[in-house]
Design a protein around this motif. Structure first.
Motif, PDB file in Angstrom:
ATOM      1  N   ASP A 108       0.821  -1.215   0.000  1.00 15.29           N
ATOM      2  CA  ASP A 108       0.000   0.000   0.000  1.00 15.29           C
ATOM      3  C   ASP A 108       0.855   1.265   0.000  1.00 15.29           C
ATOM      4  O   ASP A 108       0.466   2.309   0.516  1.00 15.29           O
ATOM      5  CB  ASP A 108      -0.995   0.004   1.160  1.00 15.29           C
ATOM      6  CG  ASP A 108      -0.347   0.125   2.527  1.00 15.29           C
ATOM      7  OD1 ASP A 108       0.895  -0.023   2.627  1.00 15.29           O
ATOM      8  OD2 ASP A 108      -1.079   0.368   3.508  1.00 15.29           O
ATOM      9  N   PRO A 117      -5.510   4.910   1.823  1.00 10.39           N
ATOM     10  CA  PRO A 117      -5.938   3.556   2.184  1.00 10.39           C
ATOM     11  C   PRO A 117      -7.292   3.158   1.615  1.00 10.39           C
ATOM     12  O   PRO A 117      -7.503   1.979   1.295  1.00 10.39           O
ATOM     13  CB  PRO A 117      -5.955   3.590   3.717  1.00 10.39           C
ATOM     14  CG  PRO A 117      -6.093   5.033   4.070  1.00 10.39           C
ATOM     15  CD  PRO A 117      -5.367   5.782   3.007  1.00 10.39           C
ATOM     16  N   ARG A 157      -5.680   0.602   8.585  1.00  7.75           N
ATOM     17  CA  ARG A 157      -5.493   0.203   7.191  1.00  7.75           C
ATOM     18  C   ARG A 157      -5.819  -1.274   7.005  1.00  7.75           C
ATOM     19  O   ARG A 157      -6.483  -1.667   6.030  1.00  7.75           O
ATOM     20  CB  ARG A 157      -4.051   0.492   6.749  1.00  7.75           C
ATOM     21  CG  ARG A 157      -3.776   1.965   6.498  1.00  7.75           C
ATOM     22  CD  ARG A 157      -2.323   2.233   6.145  1.00  7.75           C
ATOM     23  NE  ARG A 157      -2.171   3.625   5.713  1.00  7.75           N
ATOM     24  CZ  ARG A 157      -2.104   4.015   4.458  1.00  7.75           C
ATOM     25  NH1 ARG A 157      -2.134   3.127   3.476  1.00  7.75           N
ATOM     26  NH2 ARG A 157      -2.000   5.289   4.147  1.00  7.75           N
TER      27      ARG A 157
END
Length: 236
Positions: A108, A117, A157
């Motif tokens: 990510d 996110p 996240r």
């Protein structure tokens, strides 16, 4: 089945499953011969073996390297394909399946910068929708490696990625002492980034690790061993 990559629960007994990181066909064969039931390619290890800096491997070369690893062994292989190389979910899944991989790591962050996110979760959800049951998705959370040491940010996240369909979460760079907090706050198994001479696997299990990988550390260890041999050979 791809779920052979990771037992979803250890029932609190024994060491977590370990997936060594082959960087080429011969290292994959070595790990298979040693009895490991599954492998996980490291993008940085493959990059080094191909002469690239970490993160600089062209997508075509990464997929080709993964395919060579997969066809060299009979055990399941998960592939680290970084942040997906900017590919649309459909193309990414198709190319992964063409290699024969049955799982993937997806980061990510890009070039050291965390992605939004929610946008990343939406992208992961598309990957999951396209892949169906064909790929095990290990969602890497890069907060710690990008300088955010707050475990709650990683958990936030992780929650988004699990809701999107990730079956494992990989908070790379997380300090060992926060693993129990992460495991308590994350609904799926937690992947831990270990090192060859680090804590015993039983100790990682006590800290709530549910899956252990080494990234490029085994490749780097092998290179250091070879360097030592080369120096001894030179000086003989």
């Amino acid at each position: 089945m791809h779920r052979a990559i990771l037992p979803h629960c250890l029932n609190g007994v024994g060491a977590p499953p370990v997936l060594p990181g082959p960087w080429d066909a011969i290292s994959a064969l070595v790990f298979e011969a040693a009895g490991f039931p599954a492998l996980a390619t490291p993008s940085a290890g493959i990059a080094a073996s191909l002469g690239y800096e970490d993160g600089a491997t062209p997508a075509d070369e990464m997929f080709a390297a993964v395919a060579r690893v997969v066809r060299s062994v009979d055990v399941p292989v998960s592939a680290d394909v970084e942040d997906g190389y900017g590919l649309a979910p459909k193309e990414l899944v198709e190319r992964l399946l063409e290699t024969g991989a049955v799982g993937c790591n997806l980061e990510d962050s890009r070039t050291g910068v965390l992605k939004d996110p929610r946008e990343h979760a939406d992208w992961l959800a598309e990957v999951r929708a396209v892949a169906g049951d064909a790929l095990f998705v290990n969602a890497r959370v890069d907060t710690f490696s990008c300088g955010d040491a707050d475990p709650e940010r990683a958990i936030e996240r992780a929650d988004l990625y699990v809701a999107a369909g990730a079956e494992c979460v990989y908070p790379i760079g997380a300090p060992l002492d926060v693993l129990p907090q992460l495991r308590a706050g994350i609904e799926v198994p937690v992947n831990v980034y270990a090192w060859p001479d680090g804590p015993a696997l039983e100790g990682l299990s006590e800290l709530a690790a549910m899956r252990v990988t080494f990234g490029p550390r085994l490749q780097r260890w092998a290179a250091e061993e070879l360097a030592g041999f080369a120096r001894a050979l030179r000086d003989a």
